[in-house]
Design a protein around this motif. Sequence first.
Motif, PDB file in Angstrom:
ATOM      1  N   TYR A 632       0.862  -1.186   0.000  1.00 41.29           N
ATOM      2  CA  TYR A 632       0.000   0.000   0.000  1.00 41.29           C
ATOM      3  C   TYR A 632       0.894   1.229   0.000  1.00 41.29           C
ATOM      4  O   TYR A 632       1.925   1.261   0.701  1.00 41.29           O
ATOM      5  N   MET A 700      -5.756  -1.573  -1.051  1.00 34.05           N
ATOM      6  CA  MET A 700      -6.471  -0.376  -0.594  1.00 34.05           C
ATOM      7  C   MET A 700      -7.327  -0.779   0.608  1.00 34.05           C
ATOM      8  O   MET A 700      -8.557  -0.935   0.500  1.00 34.05           O
ATOM      9  N   THR A 708     -14.160   8.086   4.929  1.00 36.46           N
ATOM     10  CA  THR A 708     -13.920   7.445   3.620  1.00 36.46           C
ATOM     11  C   THR A 708     -15.161   7.411   2.738  1.00 36.46           C
ATOM     12  O   THR A 708     -15.109   6.878   1.628  1.00 36.46           O
ATOM     13  N   THR A 716      -5.782   4.315  -6.929  1.00 35.23           N
ATOM     14  CA  THR A 716      -6.442   3.269  -7.715  1.00 35.23           C
ATOM     15  C   THR A 716      -5.854   3.206  -9.125  1.00 35.23           C
ATOM     16  O   THR A 716      -5.376   2.155  -9.580  1.00 35.23           O
ATOM     17  N   TYR A 719      -1.996   2.360  -9.183  1.00 35.58           N
ATOM     18  CA  TYR A 719      -1.739   0.915  -9.092  1.00 35.58           C
ATOM     19  C   TYR A 719      -1.983   0.229 -10.442  1.00 35.58           C
ATOM     20  O   TYR A 719      -1.180  -0.599 -10.893  1.00 35.58           O
ATOM     21  N   VAL A 726      -5.328  -5.155  -8.051  1.00 36.97           N
ATOM     22  CA  VAL A 726      -5.674  -4.300  -6.921  1.00 36.97           C
ATOM     23  C   VAL A 726      -6.823  -4.933  -6.154  1.00 36.97           C
ATOM     24  O   VAL A 726      -7.806  -5.406  -6.738  1.00 36.97           O
ATOM     25  N   SER A 728      -9.458  -3.967  -2.918  1.00 35.33           N
ATOM     26  CA  SER A 728      -9.933  -2.839  -2.130  1.00 35.33           C
ATOM     27  C   SER A 728     -11.148  -3.222  -1.307  1.00 35.33           C
ATOM     28  O   SER A 728     -11.881  -4.154  -1.653  1.00 35.33           O
ATOM     29  N   THR A 729     -11.338  -2.491  -0.215  1.00 40.70           N
ATOM     30  CA  THR A 729     -12.611  -2.546   0.496  1.00 40.70           C
ATOM     31  C   THR A 729     -13.645  -1.782  -0.336  1.00 40.70           C
ATOM     32  O   THR A 729     -13.285  -1.025  -1.251  1.00 40.70           O
ATOM     33  N   VAL A 734     -14.643   3.524  -5.779  1.00 42.59           N
ATOM     34  CA  VAL A 734     -13.812   2.450  -6.321  1.00 42.59           C
ATOM     35  C   VAL A 734     -14.709   1.332  -6.838  1.00 42.59           C
ATOM     36  O   VAL A 734     -14.559   0.869  -7.969  1.00 42.59           O
ATOM     37  N   VAL A 742     -10.982  -3.866 -10.345  1.00 40.72           N
ATOM     38  CA  VAL A 742     -10.469  -3.933  -8.972  1.00 40.72           C
ATOM     39  C   VAL A 742     -11.294  -4.950  -8.201  1.00 40.72           C
ATOM     40  O   VAL A 742     -12.530  -4.951  -8.266  1.00 40.72           O
ATOM     41  N   ILE A 744     -13.137  -6.277  -5.105  1.00 39.35           N
ATOM     42  CA  ILE A 744     -13.776  -5.628  -3.964  1.00 39.35           C
ATOM     43  C   ILE A 744     -14.080  -6.682  -2.904  1.00 39.35           C
ATOM     44  O   ILE A 744     -14.671  -7.723  -3.206  1.00 39.35           O
TER      45      ILE A 744
END
Length: 856
Positions: A632, A700, A708, A716, A719, A726, A728-729, A734, A742, A744
Amino acid sequence: MPCPPVPDAARTSALPLAAGAALFRSFWMGGYEGADHVNSQGVPLRTNHHNGHARWYAHDYAAAARLGLRTVRESIGWRAGTRCDGTLDVQRLQRLADAAQRHGLQVVWTLHHYGLPPGVDFFAPGFAPRFADFCDRVARALRGRSDAPPVFQPINEISFLSWAVGSSDLVHPYRGGSAQRGYELKCRLVAAALQGCDALWATEPRARMVHTDPLIHVVPDTACPAPDGSGDPEARARWAAEAQALTESQFEAWDMLCGRREPGLGGAPRYLDVLGINYYHSNQWAHPSNQRLHWHLGDARRRGLDALLATVWQRYGRPLFIAETGHVGAGRARWLDDVARAAERALSQGVPLQGICLYPLLDRPDWEDPTHWHRSGLWEVPQAAAAFRRVLDFPYARQLRRWQRALPAVPTAPGAAPRAGPASLPLPEATPMNTTTLIVFSHLRWDFVYQRPQQLMSRLARRMPVLFVEEPVPGAASEFLEVMDPEVGVRVLRPHVSSEGAGFHDAHTQAVQALLATYLQEHAVQRYWLWFYTPMALPLAERLQPEGVVYDCMDELSAFRFAPPELLQRENALFACADLVFTGGHSLYESKRTRHPNVHCFPSSVDAAHFARALQSDHAAQAHLPHPRLGYCGVIDERIDLDLVAALADAHPRWQIVMVGPVVKIDPATLPQRANLHWLGQRDYAELPELIGGWEVCLMPFALNPSTRFISPTKTLEYLAAGRPVVSTPICDVAGPYAGIVSIAASRCAFVAACAAALALSPAARARQAEAVRALLSRTSWDGTATAMANLIEQHRAPRPAARPAQPRRQPATAPQPQPVARTPATAGRPEVALRARATRALEGAVPLSATTTAP
């Protein structure tokens, strides 16, 4: 006795240039100080450690490339490049070469820069063969690191080094007072250079060889009387002959290299490949007094640089370039102008000058006194290397930009007509905006994480000057304005105030207003737009009369930790004052679009070319870590789910979790610690591609909290441009725009599983993802975003009538829909009133400021 010119037949024996070909990637180039000798006090020099270049070379290369300097001189150094065990430091050398390649730079490599490794003696019988062996190792280490033919300088300044060793105590082994010893050393250095060329050519037959030396002019002294005070004509005649001999002695080394002098050394025309001219203000003096022919005083006895260059060309007929030139302090810009004018004259007279190298690019300490810095660089280094600061000398850089337009962007071969080349350095566009300044108020410091403000302002500065006003620094003994020039066209103003309080505290307002007003008056800044990144700076604008106001809302600052309670009220006032409102993401746009009639959505973008360099790189700070690595990069604050990071490290102890970025607003002691969890701290933007290049998966790990809810993470696209998967949450900006690209994951277990899946992606899946990313990146760039914003400003550039009472803004009948490229709603309206009146009205009832937002 002066040597005769090299005959035409001998000239053609050296390596030719193809018609119209260029030796160097750019006519304008720069060099990094690399002297590695032992000085008169017995102290080995480590210049590149003092100014940080040894550590921050990637950043320095990126900065040079941004200024259009596509060729740089870099010293390997026989002493500096040799490890304790006597072997070449191959990894260091290859890191430099790879970083230069990623930034599109051509390097002129200096192998010997005065210093000797332990156990090597200039005057020992084996000196030349040992140097040839070093050259062989360098050539092998660099083989294949670039598609272009390499350019080597075997030994830097043979003539100067011979004088320094034989007639001074500047350079070990201190044989001062022996001119004959100096001449002997000159012969030994030439012999070593010849053997070094052969060793380099054995591995790299295409290599070009550069030989640099100072270009001098010595005149007989007219002010020194004869010893008996009579002004003996014979003494003056002797001085004239000695001055002529000193001038001619500058050619001895080059004459030896081409075989015209001391033929027993083995010289031949092919060795005298490319001539490097080192030229400074002190290169002309009177004999025997050694008094300088002062350039700044316009001494009439000085000889023009164009005439000196013509002499070298007529004598040797070889390609030549100015390999070192520069001045100190306030004289840098004027010196560059003088040198460039001479170069222009030389080119017009048929001298095939291949380029001009500004030296040094980075300021450096004195060889004898490390506490004294020369202030000679294109960038100054106002703090120690550990703090890493580079401050662009704006007058110097502005002069460089001017001459980059006038002299060839791409140099030409001898006999070829100058040809135009692509401008490496973006130059101001010929638009009316050039007369208007952009004054930016930012809660983020320029030298903090390089993100939206820096990306946009560095590009908008190509159209209009930017004054970047940072949060004040409290608690100063006296109030002053710190001025920095980090980019061409960007000037950072950092107020230091005696009052206390964080950020844009009301206690600072009067002092900052006074400092800014004084600066604007002294620099005749009369036409300007204001650009706000935080509403908390709005009181500073009460005394200003801008042509327009922009609010670039990049975050929902009111949701951040320690946000002041009056921030929303200040934002309402800013909405009332602003002509244009930009938002940093779609969620923010939906939140703000009903509060102003002229809101435009500009989500985070990317410099794709910068991060594409990650595909074949790694960073020294993580090179020791095993793979796989998951990383990160970004600010580490309340927006990061530290428990998720710890869970990820615990789930797979073999995975190395790399966290890069500054820790703010949270206690560093609360960071989870694991054997496979590595906190590398803040790193420069130029280093990020190397760091990401060493990761298999990019992370992420954002917490899902109010801070957030509206973020549009810049990382994003960064990367993705680096070619990494990638995970991410589920951040709104995103999960929506990057669905299918990406991964999730809404829970810790799902996040760990998504990382494992990313590590296990098949080549086919990676290829499909890469194609999707290419399509995505083709639709966005910071260049495009900055251009769209500038166009909107230009559309709103209308004369402002006299101030009248504030009027409420009309709200749009129908809110515009979010667009990837900003547009102006048809119902947009703006009251044409003075900013002070509008801001005063809007701020009525505001409570005193007690806290401020910390930079995210």
